[in-house]
Design an enzyme around this catalytic site. Structure first.
Site, PDB file in Angstrom:
ATOM      1  N   HIS A   1       0.860  -1.183   0.000  1.00  0.00           N
ATOM      2  CA  HIS A   1       0.000   0.000   0.000  1.00  0.00           C
ATOM      3  C   HIS A   1       0.896   1.232   0.000  1.00  0.00           C
ATOM      4  O   HIS A   1       1.688   1.438   0.924  1.00  0.00           O
ATOM      5  CB  HIS A   1      -0.926   0.011   1.217  1.00  0.00           C
ATOM      6  N   CYS A   2       0.761   2.056  -1.035  1.00  0.00           N
ATOM      7  CA  CYS A   2       1.633   3.214  -1.192  1.00  0.00           C
ATOM      8  C   CYS A   2       0.856   4.480  -0.845  1.00  0.00           C
ATOM      9  O   CYS A   2      -0.064   4.868  -1.593  1.00  0.00           O
ATOM     10  CB  CYS A   2       2.160   3.295  -2.623  1.00  0.00           C
TER      11      CYS A   2
END
Length: 384
Positions: free
Chosen positions: A168-169
């Protein structure tokens, strides 16, 4: 007369999807709820490029080549396009099981594991799956009520299972998975090239100005069209942003290039799925760097399985009142009506019963109060 008009509201599937995602443009845009760092990413890219195009590019285009701003614009547009494509797309979210499907899976698990005595821990919910002659474990997700496909994982931030989950960025405001990983890789690659490009030509700009008027005078006059802004405030700001971005973005690009060459995800690398104590070989790798890169970056892109804009159901809205239309010569209907009468000007669903004619029902003679009715001759013949 007032009538009730029922209207139905169309409800699309994205309005009822579980998880912690936000949707815009009627479900066409899908992002995570935490978007603050994504806005910071946009501000840094747009701000740095705006300063570069406004000041240094004009001087470099005249002194060196007009191709310098053109190539910078191409890199900027490509980086922004891949960023928005990564942030606004479905990363590969797997739908949760319906109640009937979840109940069926629970029955299968109970039939496989049997009854567990009280006080004992139930066995792990795992299925074995064979890929390239190697056993891969499929884990059960207690939130989504499904057995996750290979390489899928549950994102704790978005609260969804994502196929081929990488990470998850927060910088792009979305998960990175099977459906947007190639765009994420192209984004960090193009951003690295753009950062190096701006950083290099900022130094070239200062060097060219220093050769003409000296380094100290350059610091006072930079940017050239705004001599009142001394000590190169804007240019130094650009150089500092590019310098610190180089260490992070270029390093991140090199790390993901290594993962693409091995056909591996960040989640698998952190957990040590293929480099742990068991020394299990990666069953998804083709053993060839070119084939792995082609599969990850050039393979077919699977469609989204969420069907975000599909119609889920139709809910009835509040009824509205309207008046029954009347003609200009229509009179008001009487207050009381018989069972066979209808109001004028409005249609009635029940069929009208025709009134009997004179031949069917003989006209009765009017009689005074207290006078007995006189039977007709036809009635007497009917009795005999």
């Amino acid at each position: 007369m007032s009538v009730m008009v029922a209207r139905k509201k169309v409800v699309r599937k994205w309005e009822k999807l579980p998880g912690r995602n936000t949707f815009c443009c009627d479900g066409r845009i899908m992002m995570a709820r935490q978007k603050g760092i994504f806005y910071l990413t946009l501000f840094l890219i747009l701000g740095t490029c705006a300063l570069f195009f406004a000041f240094e590019c004009r001087y470099l285009a005249v002194q060196l080549s007009p191709a310098i701003p053109v190539f910078a614009a191409v890199l900027f547009l490509f980086a922004m396009a891949t960023l928005l494509r990564t942030s606004f797309s479905d990363p590969g979210v797997i739908p949760r099981a319906l109640p009937d499907e979840a109940a069926f899976i629970e029955m299968e698990i109970e039939a496989t594991n049997g009854t567990v005595p009280q006080g004992q821990r139930p066995p792990p919910r795992i299925k074995n799956f064979q890929i390239n002659n190697q056993i891969v474990k499929l884990k059960y997700c207690y939130t989504c009520k499904i057995f996750r496909p290979p390489r899928a994982s549950h994102c704790s931030i978005c609260d969804n299972c994502v196929e081929r989950f990488d990470h998850h960025c927060p910088w792009v405001g979305n998960c990175v998975g099977k459906r947007n990983y190639r765009y994420f890789y192209l984004f960090i690659l193009s951003l690295s090239l753009l950062t190096i490009y701006i950083f290099t030509f900022n130094i070239v700009y200062v060097a060219l100005k220093s050769l003409k008027i000296g380094f100290l005078n350059t610091l006072k006059e930079t940017p050239g069209t705004y001599p009142s802004m001394s000590l190169t405030v804007l240019t130094v700001l650009e150089v500092l942003i590019c310098f610190f971005t180089l260490w992070s973005v270029v390093g991140l690009t090199g790390f993901h290039t290594f993962l693409v060459a091995l056909n591996q995800t960040t989640n698998e690398d952190i957990k040590g799925s293929w480099t742990g104590k068991n020394r299990v070989q990666n069953p998804y790798s083709h053993g060839n760097i070119v084939k792995n890169c082609c599969e990850v970056l050039c393979g077919p892109l699977p469609p989204s399985v969420l069907d975000r804009r599909g119609i889920l159901q139709q809910e009835e809205s509040t009824a509205q009142e309207g008046s029954c239309p009347r003609g200009p010569g229509t009179q008001e209907p009487p207050a009381t009506q018989g069972p066979g009468q209808a109001q004028e000007g409005c249609s009635v669903l029940s069929p009208q019963v025709p009134a009997p004619s004179d031949t069917e029902m003989p006209e009765e003679k009017q009689r005074t109060p207290g006078e007995l009715p006189v039977p007709s001759p036809d009635a007497g013949r009917a009795e005999h």
